[in-house]
Design a protein around this motif. Structure first.
Motif, PDB file in Angstrom:
ATOM      1  N   SER A 178       0.815  -1.146   0.029  1.00 47.96           N
ATOM      2  CA  SER A 178       0.028   0.084   0.096  1.00 47.96           C
ATOM      3  C   SER A 178       1.038   1.229  -0.014  1.00 47.96           C
ATOM      4  O   SER A 178       0.190   2.443  -0.388  1.00 47.96           O
ATOM      5  CB  SER A 178      -0.914   0.067   1.286  1.00 47.96           C
ATOM      6  OG  SER A 178      -1.744  -1.027   1.280  1.00 47.96           O
ATOM      7  N   TYR A 264      -2.516   0.564  -4.679  1.00 48.16           N
ATOM      8  CA  TYR A 264      -2.568   0.798  -3.126  1.00 48.16           C
ATOM      9  C   TYR A 264      -4.311   0.428  -2.564  1.00 48.16           C
ATOM     10  O   TYR A 264      -4.119  -0.153  -1.426  1.00 48.16           O
ATOM     11  CB  TYR A 264      -2.390   2.189  -2.655  1.00 48.16           C
ATOM     12  CG  TYR A 264      -0.862   2.649  -3.219  1.00 48.16           C
ATOM     13  CD1 TYR A 264      -0.093   1.929  -3.399  1.00 48.16           C
ATOM     14  CD2 TYR A 264      -0.615   4.024  -3.248  1.00 48.16           C
ATOM     15  CE1 TYR A 264       1.164   2.274  -3.663  1.00 48.16           C
ATOM     16  CE2 TYR A 264       0.715   4.442  -3.625  1.00 48.16           C
ATOM     17  CZ  TYR A 264       1.705   3.385  -3.953  1.00 48.16           C
ATOM     18  OH  TYR A 264       2.872   3.814  -4.050  1.00 48.16           O
ATOM     19  N   GLU A 265      -5.317   0.927  -3.231  1.00 48.61           N
ATOM     20  CA  GLU A 265      -6.448   0.563  -2.800  1.00 48.61           C
ATOM     21  C   GLU A 265      -6.944  -0.884  -2.768  1.00 48.61           C
ATOM     22  O   GLU A 265      -7.483  -1.226  -1.741  1.00 48.61           O
ATOM     23  CB  GLU A 265      -7.771   1.276  -3.516  1.00 48.61           C
ATOM     24  CG  GLU A 265      -7.673   2.961  -3.204  1.00 48.61           C
ATOM     25  CD  GLU A 265      -8.427   3.523  -4.404  1.00 48.61           C
ATOM     26  OE1 GLU A 265      -8.923   2.982  -5.457  1.00 48.61           O
ATOM     27  OE2 GLU A 265      -8.925   4.847  -4.062  1.00 48.61           O
ATOM     28  N   CYS A 428      -4.764   7.221  -0.330  1.00 50.29           N
ATOM     29  CA  CYS A 428      -4.145   6.393  -1.251  1.00 50.29           C
ATOM     30  C   CYS A 428      -3.127   7.132  -2.263  1.00 50.29           C
ATOM     31  O   CYS A 428      -2.647   6.804  -3.321  1.00 50.29           O
ATOM     32  CB  CYS A 428      -4.844   5.161  -1.927  1.00 50.29           C
ATOM     33  SG  CYS A 428      -5.704   4.021  -0.838  1.00 50.29           S
TER      34      CYS A 428
END
Length: 819
Positions: A178, A264-265, A428
């Motif tokens: 992430s 990242y999400e 993010c």
């Protein structure tokens, strides 16, 4: 050739695969499935051409077994047999694969051998959980699958901790997907390998991951991985900087930043699902271990002390669930914060923040089911926020490291963006700067974590923590992020319930959060203009304290390269010069004139010689309609007037602690309304720990009993604590007890106490001051989130300021009382 094409000639094994890889069609699951089908047909043809006898099966395992192949994925294949086979048979299958340039991970085993290898090698066992029949004897493959799953479920209590440890080791080696600018899509925490682990947990039938969004997150990472393979032509899992633009283009994503944000999400969804799942596994395994111990006691009853409980009582005890109150509407159960049975999420919009703060302060996280319910049922907070909501946010941030998993749980269900809509723009968001370790949003949380360790350095820890959380909020907008952040905070702070002066301070901190370090490292420290730059930005010593702490917290949260002993010394020197220029700006609070109600109580106490009390409910927020919108009254305002006597502050505070009333603020002042002698006036703002306020008559009676000596407050508090000791909680900065410079007051010695708030804190301070033989002429007590910031104006018996030596003794006594 389309994705439906099948290879028909084993002599040309690469044609279908090459056509699929060269196909300009979109990346996604259909391509991976078509590639797997083409490979299945190829290998099945090779087995047939090799002349395999009965009792032989070709089985796909691992990623290939799941039926999806990335362009450059290895082929994990098991040649299964139930008896002796010719040595040449495997070679007739493997050599054509090698000749075609495909990477092959192969083995030749019987079912018994495969089970034995799996028992000794967890990774091999995980691969076999995805076993899929390709060709040959399907009954042999079915036998293997049945045996593998039976073994896996039987060995789960021993194997799951091992599986979890593998995940931890991967996270240590590869980091968190992430937050990495060049992440490993497979091995990093939150990557595709974690999805495999979660499916393995589900196969034990002991626990399952929360499935909302999990499949979509795994698909997104797989799509990015496919595009990466196609762009690089290599079997790489690392999304390098130089490849990100091409991968984004291949996927039809706007740019590399948008690509990273999607990655990242997805990774956060997978990582959060892992956190929830492993907590569930821990509970199940602990429960099984507990049942095992109870079974031993039932089999050998004399190994445990006899309790006198019958069978019925024992059954109730075994089935009982221990629930410990944490806050109003929140209890601890199985190591998590959950809603109390009487909680009303639909009628309590502050409940999400209250649950989060209670969990973090006790070193817990909020259970998955609870967060889901809060997100589904709670209404948005009224604007401006109620006082309690703001204080609970500060309490959450003040928990430091313990706040991070709680914040992540809230963010996973959308509660953070519901509270702070501007958060969506930084969530993010990558930071393409080698100095930064985190995405923008996580950097803000980490800055608040660092600031939580510095709350003893400032007079307004609440402003420090909120400024830390918001200082880079402008990075979601174009232009200078400090200037954009100032605009956002000037709008956001009033919505959060901050007054005009606090809003101005927060805006100044956000606007100038880089000013100290930039000025200290780029300007001549001996140039008067350098200090002038700072005192134009902040105009008081308290603001300078806040900016100094925020600067350090921001740098420490950025990464090791952002802060050093050299930078710290430059900043400290600049702050010292600016403090000299601002000395005297932070004066003592100006006491407002007593209200008519306070004067009435003081006169009554002076005439009767007895305590006079007034209690009234306090609304939950500044908005008069807050209660109508579901915000419960936050507590009571209690005013107490008593003829001056020793120990009054500690005694009164102890009675409030007995009634489980938390002191949010308090003031003590001395009046002489009729010239008959001094009357001490105490004004309190208190809130019930668990939502139930005491009856006014009972509180008044206990105060009178405590003052006349018939109620031993200290003994009662000690007995209660011994009967139900509190949870240890989280590490907090040690208390700071200091004597303010003489300029703070010309007529008294000012003792400043900054400490973590706890039940009975003011009672302990009051007793220490009483035991030291000093008079408390005036007191200003504030609880800001989880931090108490108190000032006591002390004199000796003759009403004079304390000598330096005497003041030091008193400070030491208070310090000892706070432990």
């Amino acid at each position: 050739m389309t994705t439906e094409t099948r290879p028909s000639d084993p002599a040309d094994p690469t044609a279908a695969r090459a056509a699929l890889i060269a196909d300009p069609g979109p990346v996604g699951r259909p391509r991976r499935e078509a590639l797997a089908r083409a490979t299945d047909d190829w290998l099945a043809g090779l087995l047939a051409a090799a002349g395999a006898p009965p009792g032989v099966a070709l089985v796909a395992v691992g990623g290939y077994g799941r039926g999806e192949l990335s362009p450059r994925s290895d082929l994990d294949v098991l040649l299964l047999h139930d008896g002796p086979i010719a040595r040449e048979l495997p070679e007739r299958i493997w050599y054509p694969v090698w000749d075609a340039g495909a990477k092959l991970d192969h083995s030749v085993r019987t079912v018994a051998e495969a089970r034995a290898v799996a028992a000794a090698d967890l990774k091999a066992q995980l691969g076999l959980l995805d076993a899929r029949h390709l060709a040959g004897d399907p009954a042999l493959t079915a036998e293997l699958r049945s045996a593998v799953f039976t073994d896996w479920r039987a060995s789960a209590p021993a194997r799951l901790p091992e599986l979890r440890e593998l995940g931890r080791e991967r996270a240590e080696r590869h980091g968190e997907l992430s937050f990495l600018l060049e992440p490993d899509l497979k091995e990093a925490r939150g990557g595709l390998r974690d999805v495999v682990a979660l499916n393995a947990v589900a196969a034990t039938w002991l626990a399952d991951a929360p499935r909302d969004g999990l499949d979509a997150a795994a698909l997104r990472l797989a799509d990015v991985r496919d595009a990466l393979h196609l762009v690089t032509g290599r079997a790489t899992e690392r999304l390098s900087l130089q490849d990100q633009d091409q991968v984004a283009e291949r996927l039809g994503v706007l740019d590399a930043d948008s690509l990273l944000r999607q990655v990242y999400e997805a990774a956060r969804t997978i990582a959060y699902a892992g956190d929830v799942t492993w907590r569930a596994v821990d509970r199940v395994l602990a429960d099984r271990a507990g049942r095992g111990r109870r079974a031993v006691r039932r089999a050998f009853p004399f190994t445990a002390p006899f309790t006198g409980a019958g069978r019925g009582a024992g059954a109730v005890a075994r089935g009982a669930v221990e629930r410990r109150p944490l806050a109003d509407g929140v209890v601890e159960q199985d190591g998590e914060a959950v809603l109390a049975q009487g909680a009303r999420p639909a009628a309590d919009p502050v409940l999400p923040l209250r649950a989060a703060a209670a969990a973090a302060q006790n070193g817990l996280t909020v259970s998955y089911a609870t967060v889901r319910r809060l997100a589904a049922e709670c209404r948005p907070l009224p604007v401006p926020w109620p006082d309690e909501a703001r204080e609970q946010l500060v309490t959450l941030l003040g928990a430091g490291e313990a706040a991070v998993p709680v914040w992540e749980a809230m963010e996973a269900e959308g509660l953070v963006t519901r509270l702070l809509p501007d958060w969506e723009r930084v969530r993010c968001r990558p930071q393409r700067n080698a100095v930064h370790r985190w995405t923008v949003d996580r950097h803000l949380v980490e800055t608040a974590v660092r600031a939580a360790a510095m709350t003893r350095r400032v007079a307004r820890p609440d402003l420090l923590l909120v400024a830390a959380l918001l200082h880079d909020i402008g990075k979601g907008w174009p232009g200078d992020h400090s200037e954009a952040g100032e605009v956002i905070v000037r709008d956001l702070a009033p919505r959060m319930g901050f007054g005009p002066e606090d809003t101005r301070t927060l805006a100044v901190l956000v606007r100038h959060h880089l000013t100290l370090v930039d000025t200290a490292t780029r300007r001549d420290p001996d140039d008067p203009a350098t200090v002038e730059t700072i005192i134009k930005a902040v105009t008081t010593l308290p603001e300078l304290e806040l900016l100094h702490a925020l600067t350090e917290a921001d740098a420490l949260a950025t990464g090791p390269a952002a802060w050093s002993g050299w930078r710290a010394s430059l900043v400290d020197g600049l702050v010292a010069r600016a403090a000299d220029r601002l000395a005297g700006a932070g004066t003592a609070p100006v006491e407002a004139a007593p209200t008519a109600e306070q004067e009435r109580l003081a006169i009554e106490a002076a005439r009767t010689g007895e305590p006079a009390l007034s209690l009234r409910a306090q609304a939950g927020g500044a908005d008069p309609g807050a209660e109508a919108m579901g915000v419960e009254p936050m507590g009571v305002e209690l005013t107490l007037a008593v003829p001056d006597r020793p120990g009054l502050l500690g005694t009164a505070a102890g009675v409030l602690a007995l009634h489980r009333l938390a002191v949010r603020s308090a003031g003590l002042r001395e009046l002489d309304p009729i010239g008959a002698g001094p009357v001490l006036l105490l004004s309190w703002r208190v809130a019930a720990e668990f939502g139930e306020l005491p009856e006014a008559a009972r509180l008044r009676a206990d105060l009178r009993r405590a003052l006349d000596g018939s109620l031993d407050v200290a003994r009662r508090l000690a007995e209660r604590d011994a009967a139900a000791p509190r949870r240890k909680g989280i590490p907090t900065p040690p208390p700071v007890v200091a004597v303010a410079p003489a300029v703070a007051s010309a007529t008294a010695t000012v003792l400043e106490v900054r400490a973590h708030d706890a039940p009975g804190l003011l009672h302990r301070i009051g007793r220490a001051l009483d035991g030291a033989g000093v008079r408390v002429r005036t007191a200003h007590v504030s609880t800001l989130g989880a931090d108490a910031v108190d000032s006591f104006y002390l004199t000796d018996g003759e009403g004079r300021p304390l000598t330096a030596g005497r003041a030091g003794e008193v400070a030491a006594a208070v310090r000892a009382a706070l432990g």
